[in-house]
Design a protein around this motif. Structure first.
Motif, mmCIF file in Angstrom:
data_model
loop_
_atom_site.group_PDB
_atom_site.id
_atom_site.type_symbol
_atom_site.label_atom_id
_atom_site.label_comp_id
_atom_site.label_asym_id
_atom_site.label_seq_id
_atom_site.Cartn_x
_atom_site.Cartn_y
_atom_site.Cartn_z
ATOM 1 N N PRO A 184 0.799 -1.237 0.000
ATOM 2 C CA PRO A 184 0.000 0.000 0.000
ATOM 3 C C PRO A 184 0.825 1.276 0.000
ATOM 4 N N PHE A 207 -5.872 0.144 4.906
ATOM 5 C CA PHE A 207 -5.593 -1.227 4.509
ATOM 6 C C PHE A 207 -5.316 -2.070 5.753
ATOM 7 N N TRP A 267 -4.479 -6.934 1.035
ATOM 8 C CA TRP A 267 -4.566 -5.796 1.950
ATOM 9 C C TRP A 267 -5.953 -5.151 1.973
#
Length: 304
Positions: A184, A207, A267
């Protein structure tokens, strides 16, 4: 002093709408008829309820004092009249729901057509918007909210899928040109398509994986209002304009058609599904009770 209840209804609708034209639009009446009803109510009461100018219609002090007492009373009158529907073969009347735009797109389409077919005498009004508000104050019978937005002291009924996720995706063309994020934090280097709530808040992207949570402050070439312009962001992503992070179900058609490619899937943030909520401190109108029972029936068929 005796006063025609229809005149009181006109006063209430004008006060809630903040003007004759808006009240006429909401009620399906016309502004001149409402203006005449308010004038007659003031004549019978012997006191002015509204200050009127060519541009504004504002409650007087007496009008505000009247609304404080009148709004709850009129709600009870309406609910009592709606309760008469229990004595009909099928309930009838108006049901007003305030819902997030996401619920109108992802939850209600699976429910509304069958509900209206089963209860042909009910008129359903859906007010879909991105800002969080007191739905009871604005004349709605119930609302749909996600868990973090639920108000206190209300009755809640699960509605729709119980587990949902956000999904990150971009077009294959964009990812071929700019690379596929592996974490991320890599999103900081990418063109991201963001949403802004009516309050002005532009949330970070959240996430979660194996108990680890993180928030990423992204940037990019497009910001859309959460609600009315989300489809524009989806189309921009499909055209190669950047990365999107949105409800998985909203993106599912584009993912299944390969217009968008899923990224960072391990995620994706999971969250609980929305709830129908209402206030049971007052008499529940028959259309709302019919909808509550209908939703509970549908919940029996949801995956556990």
């Amino acid at each position: 002093m005796p006063l025609d209840i229809a005149l009181l209804h006109a006063v209430v609708e004008v006060a809630k709408a903040g003007g004759f034209r808006e009240a006429a639009r909401v009620t399906g009446s016309n502004a001149s008829r409402l203006s005449d009803a308010v004038r007659r109510a003031e004549q019978q009461l012997g006191i002015r309820l509204f200050h009127r100018t060519t541009r504004t219609v504002v409650l007087t002090e007496a009008g505000r004092a009247l609304m404080v007492r009148l709004l709850p009373a009129m709600s009870e009158v309406d609910a009592a009249l709606d309760a008469l529907n229990d004595y009909r073969n099928t309930p009838g009347g108006t049901l007003r729901l305030n819902v997030p735009v996401s619920a109108s797109r992802l939850v209600l389409p699976a429910l509304v057509p069958e509900f209206l077919q089963r209860f042909p005498d009910i008129q359903l009004e859906i007010i879909a918007e991105s800002n969080v508000q007191d739905v009871f104050r604005d004349g709605c019978d119930a609302g749909i909210r996600y868990e973090e937005r639920l108000e206190q002291d209300v009755v809640i009924v699960p509605i729709g899928a119980r587990r949902q996720r956000f999904a990150a995706a971009a077009s294959p063309d964009y990812l071929n040109r700019h690379g596929r994020p592996q974490h991320p934090r890599d999103l900081i280097q990418h063109r991201c398509l963001r949403g802004r709530y009516a309050s002005g808040v532009m949330p970070d992207w959240e996430f979660e994986r194996d108990g680890e949570s993180l928030r990423v402050k992204v940037s990019g070439p497009l910001v859309v209002s959460v609600g009315g312009a989300v489809d524009l962001a989806v189309e921009t992503a499909i055209a190669g304009g950047g990365i999107l992070y949105l409800f998985e179900d909203w993106l599912k058609p584009a993912l299944e058609s390969n217009q968008l490619e899923a990224i960072l899937q391990p995620w994706w943030l999971e969250f609980s599904g929305p709830y129908l909520y209402y206030n049971d401190r007052r008499l529940i109108p028959a259309p709302l009770q019919a909808f509550i029972n209908f939703v509970r029936e549908k919940n029996l068929n949801l995956p556990s």
